[in-house]
Design a protein around this motif. Sequence first.
Motif, PDB file in Angstrom:
ATOM      1  N   UNK A 283       1.970  91.485  85.237  1.00 39.27           N
ATOM      2  CA  UNK A 283       2.839  90.424  85.733  1.00 39.27           C
ATOM      3  C   UNK A 283       3.357  89.567  84.565  1.00 39.27           C
ATOM      4  N   UNK A 284       2.491  89.286  83.610  1.00 41.81           N
ATOM      5  CA  UNK A 284       2.889  88.506  82.444  1.00 41.81           C
ATOM      6  C   UNK A 284       3.953  89.241  81.628  1.00 41.81           C
ATOM      7  N   UNK A 285       3.822  90.562  81.529  1.00 36.25           N
ATOM      8  CA  UNK A 285       4.821  91.361  80.812  1.00 36.25           C
ATOM      9  C   UNK A 285       6.150  91.364  81.564  1.00 36.25           C
TER      10      UNK A 285
ATOM     11  N   UNK B 241      -5.686  82.342  86.243  1.00 39.82           N
ATOM     12  CA  UNK B 241      -5.827  83.127  85.013  1.00 39.82           C
ATOM     13  C   UNK B 241      -5.135  82.403  83.870  1.00 39.82           C
ATOM     14  N   UNK B 242      -5.554  82.745  82.643  1.00 40.39           N
ATOM     15  CA  UNK B 242      -4.929  82.219  81.434  1.00 40.39           C
ATOM     16  C   UNK B 242      -4.439  83.393  80.595  1.00 40.39           C
ATOM     17  N   UNK B 243      -3.177  83.333  80.181  1.00 39.15           N
ATOM     18  CA  UNK B 243      -2.569  84.431  79.424  1.00 39.15           C
ATOM     19  C   UNK B 243      -1.997  83.869  78.130  1.00 39.15           C
ATOM     20  N   UNK B 244      -2.253  84.577  77.030  1.00 42.80           N
ATOM     21  CA  UNK B 244      -1.687  84.188  75.733  1.00 42.80           C
ATOM     22  C   UNK B 244      -0.584  85.156  75.339  1.00 42.80           C
ATOM     23  N   UNK B 245       0.530  84.585  74.835  1.00 42.79           N
ATOM     24  CA  UNK B 245       1.628  85.367  74.261  1.00 42.79           C
ATOM     25  C   UNK B 245       1.648  85.130  72.757  1.00 42.79           C
ATOM     26  N   UNK B 246       2.090  86.128  72.013  1.00 42.15           N
ATOM     27  CA  UNK B 246       2.165  86.013  70.555  1.00 42.15           C
ATOM     28  C   UNK B 246       3.566  86.359  70.064  1.00 42.15           C
ATOM     29  N   UNK B 247       4.052  85.558  69.114  1.00 41.45           N
ATOM     30  CA  UNK B 247       5.332  85.839  68.446  1.00 41.45           C
ATOM     31  C   UNK B 247       5.284  85.235  67.063  1.00 41.45           C
ATOM     32  N   UNK B 248       5.553  86.066  66.038  1.00 40.43           N
ATOM     33  CA  UNK B 248       5.580  85.583  64.663  1.00 40.43           C
ATOM     34  C   UNK B 248       4.287  84.936  64.223  1.00 40.43           C
ATOM     35  N   UNK B 249       3.164  85.456  64.706  1.00 44.92           N
ATOM     36  CA  UNK B 249       1.869  84.916  64.317  1.00 44.92           C
ATOM     37  C   UNK B 249       1.474  83.652  65.047  1.00 44.92           C
ATOM     38  N   UNK B 250       2.283  83.202  66.004  1.00 44.39           N
ATOM     39  CA  UNK B 250       1.980  81.985  66.755  1.00 44.39           C
ATOM     40  C   UNK B 250       1.672  82.338  68.203  1.00 44.39           C
TER      41      UNK B 250
ATOM     42  N   UNK C  75      14.552  75.858  90.051  1.00 44.62           N
ATOM     43  CA  UNK C  75      15.645  76.466  89.289  1.00 44.62           C
ATOM     44  C   UNK C  75      15.707  75.860  87.891  1.00 44.62           C
ATOM     45  N   UNK C  76      15.631  74.525  87.815  1.00 40.29           N
ATOM     46  CA  UNK C  76      15.680  73.869  86.515  1.00 40.29           C
ATOM     47  C   UNK C  76      14.538  74.291  85.611  1.00 40.29           C
ATOM     48  N   UNK C  77      13.327  74.382  86.185  1.00 40.12           N
ATOM     49  CA  UNK C  77      12.176  74.826  85.400  1.00 40.12           C
ATOM     50  C   UNK C  77      12.361  76.263  84.926  1.00 40.12           C
ATOM     51  N   UNK C  78      12.814  77.136  85.836  1.00 39.49           N
ATOM     52  CA  UNK C  78      13.029  78.542  85.474  1.00 39.49           C
ATOM     53  C   UNK C  78      14.029  78.656  84.332  1.00 39.49           C
ATOM     54  N   UNK C  79      15.065  77.824  84.351  1.00 40.17           N
ATOM     55  CA  UNK C  79      16.093  77.860  83.309  1.00 40.17           C
ATOM     56  C   UNK C  79      15.506  77.463  81.959  1.00 40.17           C
ATOM     57  N   UNK C  80      14.703  76.388  81.933  1.00 40.52           N
ATOM     58  CA  UNK C  80      14.104  75.926  80.679  1.00 40.52           C
ATOM     59  C   UNK C  80      13.111  76.956  80.141  1.00 40.52           C
ATOM     60  N   UNK C  81      12.253  77.482  81.019  1.00 41.30           N
ATOM     61  CA  UNK C  81      11.260  78.476  80.596  1.00 41.30           C
ATOM     62  C   UNK C  81      11.952  79.728  80.066  1.00 41.30           C
ATOM     63  N   UNK C  82      13.003  80.146  80.756  1.00 43.87           N
ATOM     64  CA  UNK C  82      13.755  81.337  80.354  1.00 43.87           C
ATOM     65  C   UNK C  82      14.284  81.167  78.931  1.00 43.87           C
ATOM     66  N   UNK C  83      14.856  80.004  78.637  1.00 41.33           N
ATOM     67  CA  UNK C  83      15.428  79.779  77.315  1.00 41.33           C
ATOM     68  C   UNK C  83      14.354  79.639  76.234  1.00 41.33           C
ATOM     69  N   UNK C  84      13.165  79.183  76.611  1.00 38.80           N
ATOM     70  CA  UNK C  84      12.083  79.069  75.634  1.00 38.80           C
ATOM     71  C   UNK C  84      11.540  80.438  75.223  1.00 38.80           C
ATOM     72  N   UNK C  85      11.583  81.391  76.150  1.00 37.61           N
ATOM     73  CA  UNK C  85      11.026  82.708  75.869  1.00 37.61           C
ATOM     74  C   UNK C  85      12.076  83.751  75.486  1.00 37.61           C
ATOM     75  N   UNK C  86      13.329  83.548  75.864  1.00 38.62           N
ATOM     76  CA  UNK C  86      14.353  84.550  75.589  1.00 38.62           C
ATOM     77  C   UNK C  86      14.707  84.560  74.111  1.00 38.62           C
ATOM     78  N   UNK C  87      15.101  85.737  73.619  1.00 37.94           N
ATOM     79  CA  UNK C  87      15.514  85.873  72.238  1.00 37.94           C
ATOM     80  C   UNK C  87      14.385  85.798  71.232  1.00 37.94           C
ATOM     81  N   UNK C  88      13.160  85.734  71.703  1.00 41.36           N
ATOM     82  CA  UNK C  88      12.002  85.696  70.804  1.00 41.36           C
ATOM     83  C   UNK C  88      11.156  86.946  71.055  1.00 41.36           C
ATOM     84  N   UNK C  89      10.534  87.416  70.035  1.00 42.63           N
ATOM     85  CA  UNK C  89       9.796  88.675  70.103  1.00 42.63           C
ATOM     86  C   UNK C  89       8.362  88.448  70.589  1.00 42.63           C
ATOM     87  N   UNK C  90       8.238  87.889  71.787  1.00 44.62           N
ATOM     88  CA  UNK C  90       6.911  87.640  72.346  1.00 44.62           C
ATOM     89  C   UNK C  90       6.313  88.935  72.899  1.00 44.62           C
ATOM     90  N   UNK C  91       5.004  89.023  72.786  1.00 42.29           N
ATOM     91  CA  UNK C  91       4.250  90.102  73.428  1.00 42.29           C
ATOM     92  C   UNK C  91       3.038  89.485  74.113  1.00 42.29           C
TER      93      UNK C  91
END
Length: 565
Positions: free
Chosen positions: A266-268, A358-367, A328-344
């Motif tokens: 689901x996180x993916x 549950x707690x899920x961690x994402x990683x991008x650029x060592x962060x 909708x507003x939250x979805x828009x902000x979250x979408x822009x925070x995660x889009x265009x970044x190489x998160x896994x």
Amino acid sequence: MKRRILTLLALVTITIASAQNLRESIAIVRPKLSETTQTFLSDFSKSLRRDGFYSAADILQSYEKGSFGTGFTYRDKRNGRLYIITNRHVVEQAESADIEFSLPDNSTKTFAECPVVGVHDDFDIAFIALPKGADVPTLEISDSPLTDGSPVFSAGFPALEEKPSWQLGQGIVSNANVLIKSLTNGKELPLIQHTAQVDAGSSGGPLLIRDEQAATGFVVIGINTWKASGRENTNFAIPTRAIDDFLANYPTDTDRLLTQAEVSNRAAEMLQAAQSSYQAMMPFVSYQYVSNISVNTFYDLVIAASDAATDAMESCFEQGSPLEGIRIGLADIICRQFSGKDYTVSTVASLDTVHKRAEVSYTAGGKDITTHWAMEQGRWRLTDTENVKAGNIEPNGISKSYGFGTSVYLGLFAPLGSSAFDLSYSLAFKRTILTFMTYEISASYLKLQTEKKGWEGLNEVVTSHAKSAFDIDLNLGGQLPVKCGPVYLVPYAKVLGGLYLGSDLSGINYGFGAGVEVAYKLGYQNYVFINLGYLGKKMKPFDDEEYRLKSKMLSGLACSIGISF
């Protein structure tokens, strides 16, 4: 003739009996809001009313009082479970619903707090599980092809004097295959357009056709959901084949085993949605996330959202779906925070199968970015993300949302190394223009030290006089608000010009000022201020021959306190 009358009476009796049996399978759906959501709605509506948004406040207040829709019974042939099928928008903010059957003999049968076990991400369909062992007759489902002009029936409990009232309506299919992608989240699912009565409260009720072989004399061929505004008798129903799509793609078993693999998948999927649009992100945003939005943050959310999302939010408020608008507003902000970044997806750090969190961690650029999830309406949804805090939508730094309508200040102006004037007092009114510009009208009481020329015989004599004057100025300025949590540091600079008037001393002045303002946000465009800066004024008397100011330039330290409203 007598035989004809008896036949007619028999048909009427059959129709009434069928309608009565039908009514036993159609329910009033009353969504149950959580205490958190109720508190949110109450506080939010009060704040909106205080800020002058009366229509929006009324909508939220009506939500707080409670709403209802219609649903019908359905038994899943695969597992034998008994469900109520209704519209997603009927239960959009609820984890459970009270199901009430209003029977023909005026008795009622109620099942309290039945869980919402699934909602369709694309179609306006939701499933509510009835208790195991519930004894309720079900309706049969048909996917028979329809043609324009076919007779159809609508059934439900639309509002009458704000209470649900049974209604069985009749009409025809006016368009058997109408494609409106805005109603199906872009999916190509032809809807049924018909003229059978659909009123407020009918949402989620069945669209029926006659079938004498069925126990009730009717079978379901659609789920009523929308009514076109500006059109007469233009109603839409989702065809029943969407039910099969729901059961094939959405788990409805409340007792199923929750696994880390399910959360990870689901996180993916959320990352894939973020690369698309806020519409794709919507199914991943929980109503718990929405309820954590503060009133102050909501205004930041509106400003921070994209133009398309802002328009959609406004539409939701107008249509009576305020929580969906915030989502909708939250979805828009979250979408822009995660889009265009190489998160896994990095790890599923914890999984609480009892409380379904549950707690899920994402990683991008060592962060790493930490996100929190909860099972809501049968789906894993975000309750919080580290990079989009519900209480702080606008990030710290230069603010684009800072601003106020009108503010009032009380101030002091103290001289710096000059005896040209005494401590003076001021009253000012200020407004912002597009965040970074301001204009201000100020009135000050000044006591100026002047020199007056005179003669004693052949000698010129200069005497000092203290003269009182009222100074009225117009200020134009620029500012750069920097957000630090709820506090804003606002460096500013301004130019000014005006008149000062006294009993026997008057003139013009002009000058400049600079300083720093500290503002604390209380609500929508509501702040309290502390202001400290430098102010310099060039004073020019109209009669400069008779009166000479001890210093043409009055400079000093200006400080003030203020509040906006």
